[in-house]
Design a protein around this motif. Structure first.
Motif, PDB file in Angstrom:
ATOM      1  N   ALA A  95       7.953  10.945  -2.825  1.00  0.00           N
ATOM      2  CA  ALA A  95       8.569   9.870  -2.034  1.00  0.00           C
ATOM      3  C   ALA A  95       7.595   8.723  -1.793  1.00  0.00           C
ATOM      4  N   GLY A  96       6.310   9.032  -1.653  1.00  0.00           N
ATOM      5  CA  GLY A  96       5.328   8.000  -1.354  1.00  0.00           C
ATOM      6  C   GLY A  96       4.613   7.422  -2.547  1.00  0.00           C
ATOM      7  N   LYS A  97       4.830   8.008  -3.719  1.00  0.00           N
ATOM      8  CA  LYS A  97       4.065   7.637  -4.919  1.00  0.00           C
ATOM      9  C   LYS A  97       4.118   6.143  -5.236  1.00  0.00           C
ATOM     10  N   LYS A  98       5.297   5.579  -5.320  1.00  0.00           N
ATOM     11  CA  LYS A  98       5.434   4.168  -5.710  1.00  0.00           C
ATOM     12  C   LYS A  98       4.756   3.246  -4.689  1.00  0.00           C
ATOM     13  N   ALA A  99       4.977   3.501  -3.404  1.00  0.00           N
ATOM     14  CA  ALA A  99       4.379   2.655  -2.365  1.00  0.00           C
ATOM     15  C   ALA A  99       2.857   2.757  -2.377  1.00  0.00           C
TER      16      ALA A  99
END
Length: 149
Positions: free
Chosen positions: A72-76
């Motif tokens: 869930a946090g990878k792109k950000a």
């Protein structure tokens, strides 16, 4: 008719020979530049080393493959890390080296960001459940922490 056939055969033979020579040259050049004439990694400069090793100003992003919080946090995290003035290292918590860093920085959960500034470190989770129970990235906090805003 025979002349056309002979010409076509000659033309195709010449074309095939040129193609073989071209592919051979490209292959040799690629092999030469990959294995013989290696170049320095332009991103890992002496200044990056001084910042990372001497001044200890780095970002460590801990993750685990298959972790829904990490996903869930990878792109950000990656987007903010690309804009950061500090080098960012991605640490797989399941690797041998990752386990050493997990212990060193007291990381409890895979989706953890560690910012190290002048030898002092801070931890925070870069993804968590919101009030509806959905796993989401804390984009604002990620950007603030990676860039010290």
């Amino acid at each position: 008719m025979t002349d056309r056939f002979e010409f076509s055969k000659l033309f195709l033979g010449t074309l095939a020979a040129v193609a073989v020579i071209l592919f051979t040259v490209v292959g040799i050049q690629t092999t030469w530049s990959t294995y013989v004439v290696k170049d320095y990694n332009k991103h890992l400069t002496g200044q990056v080393y001084v910042e990372a090793a001497v001044n200890q100003n780095v970002n460590l992003v801990f993750y685990r493959n298959g972790c829904p919080y990490c996903k869930a946090g990878k792109k950000a995290v990656i987007t903010s890390a690309e804009k950061s003035s500090y080098p960012t290292f991605y640490i797989d918590v399941e690797s041998k080296d990752g386990q050493i860093l997990v212990e060193k920085y007291h990381v409890d959960k895979a989706a953890t960001l560690v910012t190290i500034r002048d030898g002092k470190f801070e931890l925070f989770l870069y993804a968590d459940k919101d009030k509806n129970g959905q796993i989401v990235a804390d984009q604002k906090k990620i950007e603030e922490r990676l860039n010290d805003k």
